[in-house]
Design a protein around this motif. Structure first.
Motif, mmCIF file in Angstrom:
data_model
loop_
_atom_site.group_PDB
_atom_site.id
_atom_site.type_symbol
_atom_site.label_atom_id
_atom_site.label_comp_id
_atom_site.label_asym_id
_atom_site.label_seq_id
_atom_site.Cartn_x
_atom_site.Cartn_y
_atom_site.Cartn_z
ATOM 1 N N PHE A 1 7.397 12.769 -3.401
ATOM 2 C CA PHE A 1 8.537 12.024 -2.882
ATOM 3 C C PHE A 1 8.888 10.875 -3.825
ATOM 4 O O PHE A 1 10.066 10.641 -4.150
ATOM 5 C CB PHE A 1 8.209 11.497 -1.489
ATOM 6 N N GLY A 2 7.873 10.143 -4.295
ATOM 7 C CA GLY A 2 8.122 9.066 -5.243
ATOM 8 C C GLY A 2 8.653 9.577 -6.570
ATOM 9 O O GLY A 2 9.557 8.967 -7.167
ATOM 10 N N ALA B 1 0.830 -1.211 0.000
ATOM 11 C CA ALA B 1 0.000 0.000 0.000
ATOM 12 C C ALA B 1 0.863 1.259 0.000
ATOM 13 O O ALA B 1 0.548 2.249 -0.682
ATOM 14 C CB ALA B 1 -0.926 -0.007 1.218
ATOM 15 N N LEU B 2 1.964 1.240 0.767
ATOM 16 C CA LEU B 2 2.893 2.370 0.751
ATOM 17 C C LEU B 2 3.499 2.565 -0.641
ATOM 18 O O LEU B 2 3.651 3.703 -1.105
ATOM 19 C CB LEU B 2 4.006 2.155 1.782
ATOM 20 N N SER B 3 3.830 1.463 -1.287
ATOM 21 C CA SER B 3 4.379 1.560 -2.641
ATOM 22 C C SER B 3 3.366 2.174 -3.601
ATOM 23 O O SER B 3 3.714 3.022 -4.434
ATOM 24 C CB SER B 3 4.791 0.176 -3.148
ATOM 25 N N ILE B 4 2.101 1.756 -3.467
ATOM 26 C CA ILE B 4 1.055 2.325 -4.328
ATOM 27 C C ILE B 4 0.927 3.824 -4.104
ATOM 28 O O ILE B 4 0.823 4.615 -5.053
ATOM 29 C CB ILE B 4 -0.289 1.616 -4.070
ATOM 30 N N GLY B 5 0.951 4.217 -2.814
ATOM 31 C CA GLY B 5 0.771 5.635 -2.508
ATOM 32 C C GLY B 5 1.989 6.483 -2.822
ATOM 33 O O GLY B 5 1.877 7.554 -3.439
ATOM 34 N N ILE B 6 3.168 6.015 -2.409
ATOM 35 C CA ILE B 6 4.374 6.830 -2.548
ATOM 36 C C ILE B 6 4.744 7.037 -4.011
ATOM 37 O O ILE B 6 5.226 8.118 -4.381
ATOM 38 C CB ILE B 6 5.545 6.179 -1.766
ATOM 39 N N ARG B 7 4.520 6.048 -4.858
ATOM 40 C CA ARG B 7 4.845 6.207 -6.274
ATOM 41 C C ARG B 7 4.046 7.326 -6.932
ATOM 42 O O ARG B 7 4.399 7.786 -8.016
ATOM 43 C CB ARG B 7 4.604 4.885 -7.018
ATOM 44 N N ARG B 8 2.954 7.772 -6.278
ATOM 45 C CA ARG B 8 2.109 8.818 -6.843
ATOM 46 C C ARG B 8 2.309 10.167 -6.155
ATOM 47 O O ARG B 8 1.559 11.104 -6.396
ATOM 48 C CB ARG B 8 0.631 8.411 -6.745
ATOM 49 N N THR B 9 3.291 10.250 -5.256
ATOM 50 C CA THR B 9 3.554 11.491 -4.537
ATOM 51 C C THR B 9 4.791 12.182 -5.090
ATOM 52 O O THR B 9 5.528 11.617 -5.907
ATOM 53 C CB THR B 9 3.754 11.202 -3.039
ATOM 54 N N ARG C 1 19.901 14.453 -1.377
ATOM 55 C CA ARG C 1 20.489 13.808 -0.198
ATOM 56 C C ARG C 1 19.406 13.430 0.806
ATOM 57 O O ARG C 1 19.366 12.309 1.317
ATOM 58 C CB ARG C 1 21.523 14.732 0.451
ATOM 59 N N LEU C 2 18.484 14.360 1.076
ATOM 60 C CA LEU C 2 17.415 14.098 2.028
ATOM 61 C C LEU C 2 16.467 13.022 1.515
ATOM 62 O O LEU C 2 16.035 12.135 2.270
ATOM 63 C CB LEU C 2 16.644 15.394 2.305
ATOM 64 N N VAL C 3 16.142 13.064 0.222
ATOM 65 C CA VAL C 3 15.231 12.081 -0.362
ATOM 66 C C VAL C 3 15.847 10.684 -0.297
ATOM 67 O O VAL C 3 15.172 9.710 0.055
ATOM 68 C CB VAL C 3 14.899 12.468 -1.821
ATOM 69 N N LYS C 4 17.128 10.577 -0.613
ATOM 70 C CA LYS C 4 17.785 9.270 -0.583
ATOM 71 C C LYS C 4 17.836 8.704 0.830
ATOM 72 O O LYS C 4 17.573 7.511 1.040
ATOM 73 C CB LYS C 4 19.193 9.376 -1.174
ATOM 74 N N ILE C 5 18.172 9.535 1.798
ATOM 75 C CA ILE C 5 18.237 9.055 3.184
ATOM 76 C C ILE C 5 16.855 8.631 3.672
ATOM 77 O O ILE C 5 16.699 7.597 4.334
ATOM 78 C CB ILE C 5 18.849 10.132 4.097
ATOM 79 N N ALA C 6 15.822 9.417 3.331
ATOM 80 C CA ALA C 6 14.463 9.078 3.756
ATOM 81 C C ALA C 6 13.997 7.774 3.113
ATOM 82 O O ALA C 6 13.401 6.916 3.778
ATOM 83 C CB ALA C 6 13.512 10.223 3.396
ATOM 84 N N GLY C 7 14.271 7.595 1.821
ATOM 85 C CA GLY C 7 13.887 6.348 1.157
ATOM 86 C C GLY C 7 14.638 5.149 1.710
ATOM 87 O O GLY C 7 14.061 4.065 1.895
ATOM 88 N N PHE C 8 15.922 5.331 1.980
ATOM 89 C CA PHE C 8 16.733 4.264 2.548
ATOM 90 C C PHE C 8 16.230 3.891 3.943
ATOM 91 O O PHE C 8 16.164 2.702 4.293
ATOM 92 C CB PHE C 8 18.190 4.719 2.603
ATOM 93 N N ALA C 9 15.865 4.881 4.736
ATOM 94 C CA ALA C 9 15.333 4.622 6.081
ATOM 95 C C ALA C 9 13.982 3.923 6.010
ATOM 96 O O ALA C 9 13.672 3.065 6.861
ATOM 97 C CB ALA C 9 15.219 5.929 6.854
ATOM 98 N N LEU C 10 13.182 4.257 5.005
ATOM 99 C CA LEU C 10 11.870 3.624 4.869
ATOM 100 C C LEU C 10 12.002 2.135 4.590
ATOM 101 O O LEU C 10 11.344 1.299 5.228
ATOM 102 C CB LEU C 10 11.082 4.304 3.749
ATOM 103 N N THR C 11 12.863 1.779 3.638
ATOM 104 C CA THR C 11 13.053 0.357 3.338
ATOM 105 C C THR C 11 13.691 -0.380 4.511
ATOM 106 O O THR C 11 13.392 -1.549 4.764
ATOM 107 C CB THR C 11 13.901 0.187 2.054
ATOM 108 N N ALA C 12 14.538 0.311 5.286
ATOM 109 C CA ALA C 12 15.134 -0.305 6.477
ATOM 110 C C ALA C 12 14.090 -0.534 7.558
ATOM 111 O O ALA C 12 14.128 -1.556 8.267
ATOM 112 C CB ALA C 12 16.254 0.580 7.007
ATOM 113 N N ALA C 13 13.150 0.406 7.719
ATOM 114 C CA ALA C 13 12.103 0.250 8.731
ATOM 115 C C ALA C 13 11.244 -0.974 8.440
ATOM 116 O O ALA C 13 10.897 -1.738 9.350
ATOM 117 C CB ALA C 13 11.243 1.513 8.779
#
Length: 342
Positions: free
Chosen positions: A175-176, A165-173, A197-209
């Motif tokens: 941020f995606g 669901a996050l993938s569906i939503g984020i790909r349309r924002t 830099r901020l976008v990469k760190i946030a995306g990396f943290a999301l997949t880590a979470a």
């Protein structure tokens, strides 16, 4: 179809997948439920990996590190905190480690980034092993508090559904779109005002979470865990293979590939593990050569193209064996010589 129709279609597919998975424990055997649990684990891991790495083109090999961090967090805290809180803390700690790791290595790309994330995974694994041997005097943890099977299953199911669901939503924002821009041309994205830099760190943290939460939930499948078990590099490698073979740039590719891999794992790995590993390698080679978009890119046109290519290949083979190719080249050579004379 327009964007709204695609969204409705994706949500309906997710709803159908969720309903099927919810009903499964009610009629399936223990073996089928165990296989489905493994499938759901890799759906969550590969979907979250593809959400960041598939869009930004950063090849991360740190999934097993975040999975292990979540597993150890759950093993240490489950006797003192509720189940949901242990899952949340596993995700939070894994995300915090990803922020630190990402700030250190996300300025690199390609092979350098992949090697460094794998090296940091091994560093974390050996650091935890050293700490346990030197400080606690033991290696590994015995899990005294283990939830019921259905609790584990529905928790992992919720994480898998939430990840898709996050993938569906984020790909349309925005941020995606920013992550897609980084994958297409990072320098151009910077000139358009994206804080890469901020976008990469946030995306990396999301997949880590997500990986940390899945690790925290799956740790209770073992009554005893140690660094070698939960920081196993094979978990990270298989996550990457599933995403790449399914289609890292697609939404449903990782889910399709996770089902295929789970069936292969349970049917081949225990009986003929060598065949299972060869199957993984063969699928990866075939995907790279003939299906670069992954299993999700399979269409009727794809099969027709394969059929036409096979016919052309077989015709060339027959011409070579019959000598027709040689005669055709001779005729073409004679025609060129006549044109040159006249």
């Amino acid at each position: 179809m327009n964007s709204r129709q695609f969204l409705i279609r994706d949500l309906l597919v997710l709803f159908g997948f969720t309903g099927w998975a919810i009903a499964l424990p009610g009629f399936a055997s223990e073996f089928i439920v165990s296989m489905a649990l493994t499938c759901l684990m890799y759906v969550a891991l590969s979907s979250s990996w593809a959400l960041f790495c598939g869009t930004t083109r950063y090849l991360s090999l740190a999934t097993s590190a975040f999975f292990g961090i979540g597993a150890y967090t759950s093993a240490l805290l489950l006797e003192t905190v509720p189940w949901v809180q242990a899952i949340a803390l596993g995700a939070l700690i894994a995300a915090a480690v990803a922020v630190i790791m990402g700030a250190a290595v996300l300025h690199l790309r390609g092979t350098y980034f992949a090697v460094l994330t794998f090296g940091m995974t091994e560093l974390i694994r050996h650091a935890i092993s050293y700490f346990e041997k030197s400080v606690t005097g033991t290696v590994g943890r015995v899990l005294m508090v283990v939830p019921e099977r259905d609790t584990i299953y529905f928790t992992v199911l919720a994480l898998a559904v939430l990840t898709v669901a996050l993938s569906i939503g984020i790909r349309r924002t925005r941020f995606g779109l920013a992550m897609l821009g980084i994958g297409a041309d990072e320098q151009r994205a910077q000139t358009l005002g994206v804080n890469t830099r901020l976008v990469k760190i946030a995306g990396f943290a999301l997949t880590a979470a997500v990986a940390g939460a899945v690790g925290a939930a799956m740790s209770v499948r073992w009554t005893y865990i140690d660094p070698h078990t939960v920081f196993n590099p094979f978990i990270g490698f298989q996550t990457v293979l599933i995403a790449l073979i399914g289609g890292a740039m697609t939404l449903w590719g990782p889910l399709i590939a996770a089902i295929v891999f789970s069936v292969l794992a349970e049917t081949l790995r225990l009986q003929v593990p060598q065949v299972y590993m060869m199957s993984l390698g063969l699928l990866l080679i075939l995907s790279v050569l003939y299906l670069p978009g992954g299993l999700a890119s399979l269409r009727a046109e794809t099969f027709r193209g394969w059929r036409d290519s096979s016919k052309a290949w077989w015709k060339d083979i027959k011409d070579d064996l019959s000598g027709e190719t040689k005669r055709r080249k001779l005729r073409e050579k004679e025609q060129r010589e006549r044109r040159h004379v006249y």
